[in-house]
Design a protein around this motif. Structure first.
Motif, short mmCIF file in Angstrom:
data_model
loop_
_atom_site.label_atom_id
_atom_site.label_comp_id
_atom_site.label_asym_id
_atom_site.label_seq_id
_atom_site.Cartn_x
_atom_site.Cartn_y
_atom_site.Cartn_z
N GLU A 36 35.43 43.75 42.23
CA GLU A 36 36.34 43.73 43.14
C GLU A 36 35.66 43.57 44.46
OE1 GLU A 36 39.43 47.01 44.89
OE2 GLU A 36 37.13 48.18 44.62
N ILE A 37 34.58 43.74 44.39
CA ILE A 37 33.88 43.95 46.37
C ILE A 37 33.62 42.11 45.45
CG2 ILE A 37 31.40 43.96 47.05
CD1 ILE A 37 31.58 47.06 46.28
N LEU A 38 32.86 42.17 44.46
CA LEU A 38 32.16 40.56 44.03
C LEU A 38 33.60 39.51 45.01
CD1 LEU A 38 30.86 38.07 43.90
CD2 LEU A 38 31.32 38.18 41.35
N LEU A 39 34.64 40.14 44.21
CA LEU A 39 36.01 38.83 44.04
C LEU A 39 36.67 39.17 46.00
CD1 LEU A 39 37.97 40.06 40.93
CD2 LEU A 39 36.58 38.20 41.73
N GLN A 40 36.12 40.35 45.91
CA GLN A 40 36.83 40.02 47.87
C GLN A 40 35.75 39.81 49.23
OE1 GLN A 40 36.32 44.14 48.67
NE2 GLN A 40 38.76 44.73 48.58
N ARG A 41 34.77 39.39 48.36
CA ARG A 41 33.41 38.62 49.25
C ARG A 41 33.86 37.05 49.01
NH1 ARG A 41 27.87 39.52 49.59
NH2 ARG A 41 27.69 38.56 51.76
N PHE A 42 34.61 36.84 48.08
CA PHE A 42 34.23 35.63 47.62
C PHE A 42 35.21 34.65 48.78
CE2 PHE A 42 36.44 32.00 44.75
CZ PHE A 42 34.70 31.08 44.14
N TYR A 93 42.63 30.03 41.62
CA TYR A 93 42.18 30.99 41.95
C TYR A 93 42.80 32.16 40.88
CZ TYR A 93 37.68 28.70 43.07
OH TYR A 93 36.26 27.54 42.75
N LYS A 94 43.75 32.42 41.61
CA LYS A 94 44.58 33.79 40.73
C LYS A 94 44.89 34.56 39.78
CE LYS A 94 48.84 36.41 42.55
NZ LYS A 94 48.78 37.03 40.95
N LEU A 95 45.15 33.31 39.05
CA LEU A 95 44.95 33.90 37.90
C LEU A 95 43.28 34.86 37.59
CD1 LEU A 95 46.65 34.58 34.47
CD2 LEU A 95 45.62 32.63 33.91
N THR A 96 42.84 33.91 37.32
CA THR A 96 40.73 34.31 37.08
C THR A 96 40.93 35.33 37.51
OG1 THR A 96 40.55 31.65 37.31
CG2 THR A 96 38.92 33.24 37.27
N PHE A 97 41.07 35.66 38.96
CA PHE A 97 40.75 37.24 39.69
C PHE A 97 41.51 38.21 38.94
CE2 PHE A 97 40.72 35.04 44.56
CZ PHE A 97 39.24 33.97 43.89
N ASP A 98 42.80 37.80 38.95
CA ASP A 98 43.41 38.72 38.14
C ASP A 98 43.08 39.86 36.17
OD1 ASP A 98 45.46 38.14 40.23
OD2 ASP A 98 46.82 37.65 39.12
N PHE A 99 43.17 38.18 35.90
CA PHE A 99 42.09 38.19 34.55
C PHE A 99 41.15 38.65 34.62
CE2 PHE A 99 41.68 36.96 30.47
CZ PHE A 99 42.39 37.26 29.67
N VAL A 100 40.23 38.72 34.63
CA VAL A 100 39.08 39.45 34.85
C VAL A 100 38.79 40.22 35.69
CG1 VAL A 100 38.33 39.05 37.34
CG2 VAL A 100 36.08 38.71 35.29
N VAL A 101 39.76 40.92 36.19
CA VAL A 101 39.55 42.30 36.73
C VAL A 101 40.80 42.88 35.72
CG1 VAL A 101 40.95 44.17 38.62
CG2 VAL A 101 39.59 42.01 39.45
N GLU A 102 41.65 42.49 35.26
CA GLU A 102 41.99 43.29 34.27
C GLU A 102 41.24 43.59 32.70
OE1 GLU A 102 46.49 42.93 31.92
OE2 GLU A 102 46.43 42.71 33.74
N LEU A 103 40.93 41.95 32.40
CA LEU A 103 40.11 42.45 31.54
C LEU A 103 39.04 43.72 31.47
CD1 LEU A 103 39.57 41.52 28.16
CD2 LEU A 103 38.39 39.87 29.70
N PHE A 104 38.16 43.57 32.30
CA PHE A 104 36.54 44.13 32.37
C PHE A 104 36.71 45.69 33.66
CE2 PHE A 104 35.38 40.04 31.84
CZ PHE A 104 34.90 40.41 30.20
N GLY A 105 37.82 45.13 34.47
CA GLY A 105 38.12 46.92 34.92
C GLY A 105 37.04 46.13 36.37
N LEU A 132 42.02 34.67 27.01
CA LEU A 132 42.97 34.02 28.03
C LEU A 132 43.06 32.63 26.87
CD1 LEU A 132 43.02 33.52 31.08
CD2 LEU A 132 40.87 31.86 31.20
N ALA A 133 42.64 32.49 25.80
CA ALA A 133 43.45 31.40 25.35
C ALA A 133 43.76 32.11 24.15
CB ALA A 133 41.85 30.67 24.27
N LEU A 162 48.61 41.33 31.59
CA LEU A 162 48.62 39.90 30.94
C LEU A 162 48.03 41.06 29.77
CD1 LEU A 162 46.44 38.72 33.79
CD2 LEU A 162 48.72 37.45 33.28
N MET A 163 47.28 42.12 29.37
CA MET A 163 47.20 42.00 28.11
C MET A 163 48.42 42.48 27.49
SD MET A 163 43.94 41.72 27.99
CE MET A 163 42.97 41.06 29.48
N GLN A 164 49.49 43.22 27.89
CA GLN A 164 50.61 43.09 26.77
C GLN A 164 51.24 41.80 26.59
OE1 GLN A 164 52.94 45.46 29.94
NE2 GLN A 164 51.83 47.50 28.74
N ALA A 165 50.50 41.20 27.20
CA ALA A 165 51.53 39.08 27.02
C ALA A 165 50.59 38.81 25.75
CB ALA A 165 51.13 38.34 28.74
#
Length: 575
Positions: free
Chosen positions: A227-233, A250-262, A282-283, A298-301
């Motif tokens: 969360e901190i890293l993405l805010q700074r980025f 970058y939005k999907l990248t942000f959303d997916f990495v947060v949903e996948l790992f927390g 992601l594939a 995204l995981m449910q999708a």
């Protein structure tokens, strides 16, 4: 134009945000106007709302300053009159906040310049100085009596025209403590720019500006989270000049990495295996997942896609998001938050090569395209653009493809044109492709800025008459009816419409899209033996790496006009 001023002082004009404030009746004569309108220099609604608050404070401060000037004693007055009879805590907060924003912006610029070439030893020295400053501000009772705080207070009072003599002891103490809180926030902002983070409790004044009071507990580098890293980025990319449209990629990248790992996952715990999992998961994600399944995560999708009900993301899209992920981690390495990039050396997915690239229109397709009802007569140019009728509307759907045909301009370059971009230079009518002071418009490359003579065929079918008509309406945008997309782009929706238009006109084939006009333009340049350098000048392409090409003023406009008039000179269009 979307007018939001009645409820929020916020005005959206052609996708760009402005502050709009009505001048108080008692100050109209002094200011010689009834309202104040200023650009907020952004097209992002969230950023506009944040900037609006500061600008409103500045405007209110200007109003108060004018009122105090009106109350100043005349030279003949025998008794001195105070500038104002009453100063409220809100006045003090406003003055400190305006000063704080200016100081924060100045500090951010200095820190960013320093970070470019700072060594580890120099960085440690900077952090040590910041810690000393932090310790010096820790005792409120000592700080508010310090000479540095007193000097800052006098500066703020002078700039805001608040008379120090009107402050009672309690107000002075409150005022000095506000300055202390602002200085603390400025120090914490500097800490974060150099990779140090603290857990802090909100301060009442700086809550809206993300200013927080120190609790003394730092966050070890091992605990810097996603969360901190993405805010700074995001923050760094904005300060580096990345547009909101580009950042939206970058939005999907942000959303997916947060949903996948927390979002609370420490970034130092991420491994190459995690990044490989990101790629493989992601594939499996459905294309346009958020649009197709707005109520699913995204995981449910992904589970839905696994059941075979929809098509997954292409390999090209997945590889693009992997590049985004790697860019985020490269940023973390540069900021010394990570030692290595865990996404490095993760193989890309193999892309199927059965798709054609973009291709030009052939001669027959151009004739068919410009013989459709929207050019020969249609019912209307909204939903019935492909239905024959008696109407001949001349709006964006009519002109944008024609401009692309005869200039080779990119879609976004055409859609964002202003009326004053159409000029007459030494008797030659031309389109000036450029950015503007408010940064409403963007260009793809440095070579994109150029002046293109308007093709004789465009003039013959009434383009200049259209321009004059829009100018007479006092419109800024050349195509005022264009709608912005969710990404605040004028070209997105038009691109989608043009694809539907090709399908409805039975012209759609692999590789054919709006950008095909640009390929067609380049082929026309070749067909008429137009000099490569002239073609590059007209199309906004880089001609070569030869340093010699950077010298001189380039070709005269008459030479460019003669060249561009050769393009599609035999194409007969109905005006």
């Amino acid at each position: 134009m979307e007018d939001l001023s009645k409820r929020s002082h916020l005005l959206n004009r052609n996708g760009h945000y402005y502050l709009r404030v009505r001048v108080p009746v008692d100050l109209v004569d002094r200011l010689k106007k009834t309202e104040i309108k200023r650009s907020l220099k952004t097209k992002d609604s969230k950023e506009a709302k944040a900037r609006l608050q500061l600008e409103l404070l500045k405007v209110e401060e200007e109003f108060q300053k004018l009122r105090r000037q009106l109350l100043k004693p005349t030279p003949s007055a025998s008794v001195s009159t105070p500038l104002t009879n009453h100063i409220s805590n809100t006045d003090l907060e406003r003055a400190v906040l305006i000063w704080h924003r200016k100081e924060s912006a100045k500090s951010a610029l200095e820190d960013d310049q320093l970070r470019i070439s700072i060594s580890p030893t120099e960085k440690d020295a900077v952090l040590d100085n910041l810690k000393d400053d932090l310790a010096a501000l820790s005792n409120a009772d000592e700080v508010i009596n310090a000479s540095s705080i007193q000097a800052t207070a006098n500066k703020i009072l002078d700039e805001s025209a608040i008379d120090k003599q009107t402050l009672n002891r309690e107000q002075a103490q409150y005022f000095y403590n506000l300055i202390r809180q602002a200085r603390l926030e400025q120090i914490f902002e500097s800490f974060e720019r150099f990779g140090e983070f603290f857990q802090r409790k909100p301060s009442s004044l700086f809550t809206n500006t993300q200013a927080l009071a120190w609790t003394g507990e730092s966050i070890p580098s091992n605990d810097v989270t996603l969360e901190i890293l993405l805010q700074r980025f995001r923050s760094a990319k904005r300060s580096d000049g990345l547009t909101e449209k580009s950042l939206a990629g970058y939005k999907l990248t942000f959303d997916f990495v947060v949903e996948l790992f927390g979002k609370q996952k420490p970034i130092k715990s991420l491994t190459p295996a995690d990044c490989r999992e990101f790629r493989d998961k992601l594939a499996q994600l459905p294309s346009n997942a958020k649009k197709k399944y707005p109520h699913l995560t995204l995981m449910q999708a992904i589970e839905t896609c696994a059941k075979g009900s929809t098509e997954a993301l292409s390999a090209t899209s997945v590889n693009g998001h992997m590049k985004n992920l790697s860019a985020i981690f490269n940023f973390a390495v540069r900021e010394q938050l990570l030692d290595t990039n865990p996404a490095n050396h993760i193989p890309q997915l193999k892309v199927k090569r059965n798709k054609k690239g973009r291709i030009p229109f052939n001669h027959d397709e151009l004739h068919k395209l410009f013989s459709t009802p929207i050019y020969t007569g249609c019912k209307d140019d909204e939903h019935s653009y492909n239905v024959p009728g008696e109407n001949k509307p001349r709006r964006h759907r009519f002109w944008v493809p024609l401009i692309a045909l005869y200039t080779g301009m990119r879609l976004n370059e055409i859609c964002q044109l202003f009326t004053d971009d159409i000029e007459c230079i030494n008797g030659i009518h031309a389109i000036h492709v450029r950015v503007d002071e408010d940064e409403t418009k963007t260009l793809k490359t440095d070579h994109s800025e150029r002046i293109i003579p308007i093709h004789k065929n465009l003039i013959e079918i009434g383009f200049l008459e259209y321009v004059n008509k829009i100018k007479a309406q006092n419109k800024t945008q050349l195509f005022p009816d264009l709608s912005s997309s969710a990404r605040d782009s004028l070209s997105d929706n038009f691109s989608k419409w043009f694809n539907r238009f090709l399908i409805a006109s039975n012209l759609k084939r692999a590789g054919l899209c709006f950008h095909s006009f640009r390929h067609t333009f380049r082929d026309e340049c070749r067909a008429h033996n137009i000099n490569k350098e002239i073609a590059a000048t007209l199309g906004g392409w880089k001609h070569s790496e030869d340093v010699m090409d950077n010298y001189g003023m380039g070709y005269e406009l008459k030479v460019l006009q003669d060249a561009i008039n050769k393009i599609h000179s035999d194409l007969q269009l109905i005006g």
